[in-house]
Scaffold this active site. Structure first.
Site, PDB file in Angstrom:
ATOM      1  N   ASN A   1       0.789  -1.236   0.000  1.00 14.98           N
ATOM      2  CA  ASN A   1       0.000   0.000   0.000  1.00 14.98           C
ATOM      3  C   ASN A   1       0.816   1.278   0.000  1.00 14.98           C
ATOM      4  OD1 ASN A   1      -2.537  -1.442   0.098  1.00 14.98           O
ATOM      5  ND2 ASN A   1      -1.937  -2.000   2.183  1.00 14.98           N
TER       6      ASN A   1
ATOM      7  N   LYS B   1      10.695  -8.895   6.243  1.00 13.94           N
ATOM      8  CA  LYS B   1       9.336  -9.394   5.987  1.00 13.94           C
ATOM      9  C   LYS B   1       9.010  -9.250   4.512  1.00 13.94           C
ATOM     10  CE  LYS B   1       4.509  -8.950   7.479  1.00 13.94           C
ATOM     11  NZ  LYS B   1       3.634  -8.408   8.513  1.00 13.94           N
TER      12      LYS B   1
HETATM   13  C1  FMN Z   1      -5.283  -3.813   8.750  1.00 13.83           C
HETATM   14  C2  FMN Z   1      -3.929  -4.401   8.541  1.00 13.83           C
HETATM   15  C3  FMN Z   1      -2.810  -3.612   8.714  1.00 13.83           C
HETATM   16  C4  FMN Z   1      -1.537  -4.142   8.531  1.00 13.83           C
HETATM   17  N1  FMN Z   1      -0.437  -3.353   8.738  1.00 13.83           N
HETATM   18  C5  FMN Z   1       0.803  -3.887   8.615  1.00 13.83           C
HETATM   19  C6  FMN Z   1       1.956  -3.112   8.893  1.00 13.83           C
HETATM   20  O1  FMN Z   1       1.876  -1.945   9.267  1.00 13.83           O
HETATM   21  N2  FMN Z   1       3.163  -3.701   8.734  1.00 13.83           N
HETATM   22  C7  FMN Z   1       3.308  -5.009   8.336  1.00 13.83           C
HETATM   23  O2  FMN Z   1       4.435  -5.488   8.229  1.00 13.83           O
HETATM   24  N3  FMN Z   1       2.231  -5.770   8.086  1.00 13.83           N
HETATM   25  C8  FMN Z   1       0.996  -5.254   8.220  1.00 13.83           C
HETATM   26  N4  FMN Z   1      -0.108  -6.028   7.975  1.00 13.83           N
HETATM   27  C9  FMN Z   1       0.083  -7.422   7.501  1.00 13.83           C
HETATM   28  C10 FMN Z   1      -0.016  -8.419   8.656  1.00 13.83           C
HETATM   29  O3  FMN Z   1       1.022  -8.212   9.578  1.00 13.83           O
HETATM   30  C11 FMN Z   1       0.097  -9.858   8.104  1.00 13.83           C
HETATM   31  O4  FMN Z   1       1.356 -10.016   7.513  1.00 13.83           O
HETATM   32  C12 FMN Z   1      -0.983 -10.199   7.084  1.00 13.83           C
HETATM   33  O5  FMN Z   1      -2.210  -9.604   7.420  1.00 13.83           O
HETATM   34  C13 FMN Z   1      -1.183 -11.720   6.954  1.00 13.83           C
HETATM   35  O6  FMN Z   1      -1.575 -12.294   8.169  1.00 13.83           O
HETATM   36  P1  FMN Z   1      -3.127 -12.600   8.548  1.00 13.83           P
HETATM   37  O7  FMN Z   1      -3.715 -13.333   7.387  1.00 13.83           O
HETATM   38  O8  FMN Z   1      -3.069 -13.408   9.797  1.00 13.83           O
HETATM   39  O9  FMN Z   1      -3.762 -11.268   8.740  1.00 13.83           O
HETATM   40  C14 FMN Z   1      -1.385  -5.512   8.143  1.00 13.83           C
HETATM   41  C15 FMN Z   1      -2.527  -6.306   7.963  1.00 13.83           C
HETATM   42  C16 FMN Z   1      -3.793  -5.779   8.160  1.00 13.83           C
HETATM   43  C17 FMN Z   1      -4.995  -6.671   7.956  1.00 13.83           C
END
Ligand code: FMN
Length: 347
Positions: free
Chosen positions: A174, A208
């Protein structure tokens, strides 16, 4: 307790997703959410980077971007909590709405764009907290930055003394162009500069990556990481892909997809990463974890630790205990005495 969660759940699920998230964070900060003090099954204990954790289940970055409640979040029973992504300067992120539930798919799409209070706010909070538990710090770059790598250096150098591990997030979809930092030369330059900046602080440095990485991308990322002796890779962030099976109304919103629809893809990319890493450093599996079986699949594919975010949106804090109990039962079923015996067992 169950009634409280049921009510909170009903309320939160009816609110716009970002408002619900803000309320959940406020409740955590104010101590309204009761923690889970029950000890974890001994089989879930893991040792990583010389530290012992009670369990391998972590909260992924993005939930607590500004380090507002890492200790309350640890109190929910997570073995580790990652705060951030922190950028040097505060920024508003993208216009709202920018966070969408995909309820029929148990998924989430977000295009937050790193809204955050900036480095100083996160630093002040981390400096004030007691150093208990295992808290990772995830850093990123400002949208309008002219030297993105310098942003990682600035945040990394300032926050490393307060981090149990430091993550360079080069995979958020993003912030336009951010993912280019995963390219071989750019990644090597960025990680080397961060390594030099934190040389005086013995903190594990982790990168990451995106679950959209191709085999060629993985070759490059792992080669650079092995070459520089990076301490770990998180696989991974949200995906830009949209599986044909998605049914929810919001499935074509722009942004990164997470939750259940990401589970299989992220576990496969984790597996392909593990084959290239050959055990040289640990991996953290993230993407779509919502059950003990999901966590176990990632561990068997090569993860030492697992993280989640999206399924917490649907299940709330009791999810952490459910996952841990189910994971312990799966280990016992397969005759494994510890998580470490299961890491990479499918290979
Ligand atoms: C609303 C939202 C905000 C996120 N913000 C970040 C972020 O600031 N930095 C980051 O490395 N990943 C961010 N992520 C990604 C999550 O850390 C994770 O890698 C991703 O959502 C996959 O895991 P999940 O399926 O359990 O959500 C964000 C995910 C969501 C849904």
């Amino acid at each position: 307790m169950a009634v409280w969660y049921a009510l909170a759940d009903l309320l939160l699920s009816r609110l716009d997703a970002e408002t619900a998230h803000g309320l959940a964070l406020k409740a955590l900060k104010s101590g309204l959410t009761r923690g889970d003090r029950r000890p974890d099954p001994p089989s879930l204990g893991v040792t990583i980077w010389g530290r012992q954790l009670p369990n391998p289940i972590g909260l992924a970055a993005g939930f607590d971007k500004n380090a507002e409640a890492p200790d309350a979040l640890l109190g929910l029973g997570f073995g580790l909590v990652e705060i951030g992504s922190v950028t040097p300067r505060p920024q508003p992120g993208n216009p709202r709405p920018r966070l969408f539930r995909l309820p029929e798919d148990r998924g989430v799409i977000n295009r937050m764009g790193f809204p955050g209070q900036g480095l100083d706010a996160a630093l002040t909070r981390l400096q004030r907290r007691p150093r208990n538990g295992f808290v990772g710090v995830n850093v990123g770059a400002n949208k309008d930055s002219t030297d993105r790598a310098a942003d990682y250096v600035t945040c990394g150098a300032a926050l490393a003394p307060y981090a149990d591990y430091l993550v360079c997030n080069v995979s958020s979809p993003n912030t336009p162009g951010l993912r280019n930092l995963q390219g071989c030369a750019q990644l090597a330059d960025l990680l080397k500069r961060v390594q030099d900046a934190i040389a005086a602080t013995p903190v594990p440095l982790v990168v990451k990556i995106a679950p959209d990485a191709t085999d060629d991308d993985l070759d490059d990322i792992v080669a650079v990481s092995r070459d520089l002796r990076i301490d770990g890779i998180i696989v991974g962030n949200t995906t830009l892909s949209r599986p044909a099976s998605l049914r929810s109304a919001r499935r074509q919103e722009a942004g990164g997809l997470s939750g259940t629809p990401l589970a299989e893809l992220s576990t496969e990319v984790l597996r392909r990463t593990a084959r290239r890493v050959e055990g040289q450093f640990p991996l953290i599996g993230c993407g779509g974890v919502g059950s003990g079986a999901d966590a176990y699949a990632k561990i068997r594919a090569g993860a030492s630790l697992v993280q989640l975010y999206s399924m917490l949106v649907y299940e709330g804090p009791p999810l952490v205990r459910h996952i841990k109990d189910e994971l312990a039962a799966l280990l016992a079923r397969d005759g494994l005495a510890s998580v470490s015996q299961a890491i990479g067992a499918d290979e």
